[in-house]
Enzyme design. Structure first.
Site, PDB file in Angstrom:
ATOM      1  N   ASN A 170      -5.467  -6.392   2.414  1.00 51.68           N
ATOM      2  CA  ASN A 170      -6.237  -5.991   3.589  1.00 51.68           C
ATOM      3  C   ASN A 170      -7.386  -6.979   3.760  1.00 51.68           C
ATOM      4  O   ASN A 170      -8.129  -7.244   2.822  1.00 51.68           O
ATOM      5  CB  ASN A 170      -6.784  -4.582   3.403  1.00 51.68           C
ATOM      6  CG  ASN A 170      -5.695  -3.610   3.002  1.00 51.68           C
ATOM      7  OD1 ASN A 170      -5.126  -3.729   1.931  1.00 51.68           O
ATOM      8  ND2 ASN A 170      -5.404  -2.650   3.850  1.00 51.68           N
ATOM      9  N   HIS A 182      -3.174  -6.353  10.716  1.00 51.39           N
ATOM     10  CA  HIS A 182      -4.052  -7.386  10.159  1.00 51.39           C
ATOM     11  C   HIS A 182      -3.886  -8.718  10.882  1.00 51.39           C
ATOM     12  O   HIS A 182      -3.423  -9.702  10.286  1.00 51.39           O
ATOM     13  CB  HIS A 182      -3.740  -7.594   8.667  1.00 51.39           C
ATOM     14  CG  HIS A 182      -3.848  -6.361   7.831  1.00 51.39           C
ATOM     15  ND1 HIS A 182      -3.188  -6.212   6.633  1.00 51.39           N
ATOM     16  CD2 HIS A 182      -4.553  -5.221   8.014  1.00 51.39           C
ATOM     17  CE1 HIS A 182      -3.473  -5.041   6.108  1.00 51.39           C
ATOM     18  NE2 HIS A 182      -4.300  -4.415   6.935  1.00 51.39           N
ATOM     19  N   GLU A 230       0.844  -1.191   0.000  1.00 51.36           N
ATOM     20  CA  GLU A 230       0.000   0.000   0.000  1.00 51.36           C
ATOM     21  C   GLU A 230       0.882   1.245   0.000  1.00 51.36           C
ATOM     22  O   GLU A 230       1.844   1.330   0.764  1.00 51.36           O
ATOM     23  CB  GLU A 230      -0.879   0.036   1.248  1.00 51.36           C
ATOM     24  CG  GLU A 230      -1.783  -1.151   1.432  1.00 51.36           C
ATOM     25  CD  GLU A 230      -2.458  -1.126   2.789  1.00 51.36           C
ATOM     26  OE1 GLU A 230      -2.327  -0.095   3.500  1.00 51.36           O
ATOM     27  OE2 GLU A 230      -3.104  -2.122   3.145  1.00 51.36           O
TER      28      GLU A 230
END
Length: 551
Positions: free
Chosen positions: A528, A490, A404
């Site tokens: 994600n 996560h 990201e």
């Protein structure tokens, strides 16, 4: 006026969602810890008074929990949700519900005397974190030895504090991670259903190219291209139309006002605006906030009994009660769900629980890093806090990485490119429970993150070489560190699907006990994870309702 209501996305609202939003608003105005759209007498019966019984209890209000509550309610099942955090709908003295990243206060952090932001320093100076009064704030950093985990606290769980990147995983990797799940069914039905309910949308490519707010992402894209790497736009649950109006001065700023990890005051389609609002609007769901489940036992008649602590916003226990239910759905996240089941197994409360509980945990290969750009290549003083672009090198056979392109909205030029790399790290940790201290620990060492660091380094070494740039070493606390490998966003695993549970989240050893969150996913999903958690919950709950409840 509540800023979160004032900035609701421009879209038709169903009657059910309207009723749910009204219930949330009424609870906020009254300061109540009970949220319900049901008539007063019925709501009181479902409110979770000491000794009360409810057909179904859902622990947590995150993604899997929200799916379970909505679908149970649609099936006509009276459902009580228990959330350890508070409802975030009441403006503070500054007129906002949430503080910005640049001005964190007690609302930012869960019961700590100092904030614990992911970026702990700038030029090695301790200028990021602030001393605060302990309060039931929205973001918690759970420290587990050599790994720390960021989690959201409040009605909506992680949806309140994440960057909203709503990514459906690569099908080939989904099939590798969860081979026992029918991928055709997931990609044809459950992923689209989850994305629709979450209100996922895409940034306008033309606006992205011209706006100053995404200069940082365009700079990283150009630098990746020099290294032969491609990028991809990433969908989000933040309302990009609202963001464009923010930039034009037509809507109150949130993504463009350094808001994200401590909550968004506007524009964010968090679960309290989608699944949870719809669930409350059925009149079948009641949410009790500041209620933490501490233990689970089972009666001879099969009912589950929960020991629950009710606290105030300073973390002080104000009541301790016992509630019972017929069907128990655990959606407290990888850490919360696993801890409840480990405690139940190790204390003998639920002795038939599987030895697989606690196993298969991983941080989804999360590694943060940053690069220093040349002075003639600025990233911009104005940056949107919502990521919209990622570097996609997942097809790299030696070191798959999806990175990201993260913002660093400091309000001034930093010449920093920041990234959250998601890697394919095969290492797994194991949760353990210490009966002497009544605490859960994690067997995980920094060495286990070496494969993830190596993969991230391989990718960013190429970018640095192609652009003549170097890493930043000053952003991750004391010392010279270019990779942050001691925390993750996560957390996945601990109650792995098909091992600790059956193939639909039913906990092995006990009927009417279910897991419905990220603890089902064995440590990694490559992107994600919240869209996957949501879609998997949709799949599992549909089967559970059909076979275990609606018969």
């Amino acid at each position: 006026m509540d800023p979160r209501t004032a900035a609701a996305p421009r879209q038709p609202l169903s009657r059910r969602r309207l009723l749910g939003l009204a219930a949330l608003g009424a609870a906020a105005l009254s300061g109540a810890t009970t949220i319900s759209a049901a008539p007063k007498a019925k709501a009181h019966a479902l409110a979770g008074a000491d000794g009360s019984h409810t057909p179904a209890v859902v622990v947590g209000t995150g993604y899997g929990a929200a799916v379970a509550a909505l679908r149970l309610a649609e099936a006509g099942v009276e459902t009580l949700m228990l959330e350890m955090g508070q409802q975030w709908d009441t403006p503070g003295a500054d007129g906002n519900v949430f503080p910005s990243m640049l001005k964190p206060d007690e609302r930012s952090t869960w019961l700590k005397s100092r904030t614990e932001a992911p970026l702990g320093s700038f030029l090695w100076l301790d200028v990021v974190n602030k001393n605060i009064t302990p309060y039931t704030g929205v973001l918690d950093r759970v420290n587990l030895g050599q790994m720390s985990v960021y989690v959201g606290r409040g009605v909506g769980g992680g949806s309140l504090v994440n960057g909203g990147m709503a990514v459906t995983p690569r099908r080939s990797y989904f099939e590798e991670v969860l081979p026992q799940v029918d991928a055709e069914e997931m990609y044809a039905r459950h992923f689209p259903r989850a994305n629709a309910a979450l209100k996922v949308n895409h940034i306008d490519a033309g606006w992205f190219e011209e706006t100053e707010w995404y200069r940082f992402a365009r700079v990283s894209r150009a630098q990746a291209a020099k290294a032969g790497l491609g990028t991809t736009f990433v969908p989000n649950v933040y309302d990009f139309d609202h963001m464009r109006r923010e930039a034009a001065g037509e809507a109150p700023k949130s993504a463009l006002a350094t808001e994200v990890i401590y909550g968004n005051n506007h524009g964010k389609r968090s679960l309290d605006r989608t699944y949870l609002a719809a669930a409350l609007g059925t009149g079948k769901v009641t949410i009790r906030t500041l209620h933490q489940v501490k233990a689970i036992t089972r009666q001879r008649d099969g009912a589950y009994v929960l020991t629950v602590e009710e606290t105030d916003t300073r973390g002080r226990t104000v009541a301790r009660k016992q509630l019972s239910c017929t069907h128990l759905f655990l959606g407290a996240g990888s850490l919360g769900t696993t801890e409840l089941l480990l405690r139940a197994r190790e204390t003998g409360a639920l002795p038939e629980l599987s030895p697989e509980i606690g196993a298969g945990w991983g941080p989804n290969g999360n590694i943060m890093t940053a690069r220093a750009n040349h002075v003639w290549n600025p990233t911009g003083a104005h940056q949107s806090s919502i990521p919209a672009l990622g570097i996609d090198d997942w097809d790299n056979p030696a070191a798959p990485v999806f990175a990201e392109i993260a913002p660093l909205p400091a309000g001034l030029e930093t010449w920093v490119s920041l990234y959250l790399a998601i890697t394919k790290n095969p290492e797994r940790g194991t949760f353990v429970y210490d009966t002497a201290t009544d605490r859960m620990g994690l067997r995980w060492t920094r060495d286990q993150n070496a494969p993830a660091v190596a993969a991230a380094k391989s990718l960013f070494d190429r970018i640095n070489k192609a652009n003549g740039t170097i890493y930043r070493y000053d952003l991750f606390g004391s010392g010279a560190r270019n990779f942050a490998d001691d925390f993750c966003y996560h957390p996945l695993g601990g109650c792995v699907l098909g091992k600790a549970t059956d193939l639909y989240g039913r906990v092995r050893g006990y009927d009417h006990l279910y897991v419905t969150d990220g603890s089902l996913i064995p440590g990694s999903i490559g992107v994600n994870p919240f869209v996957t958690i949501t879609a998997l919950a949709e799949r599992n709950v549909e089967r559970v309702i059909a076979q275990d409840i609606a018969r």
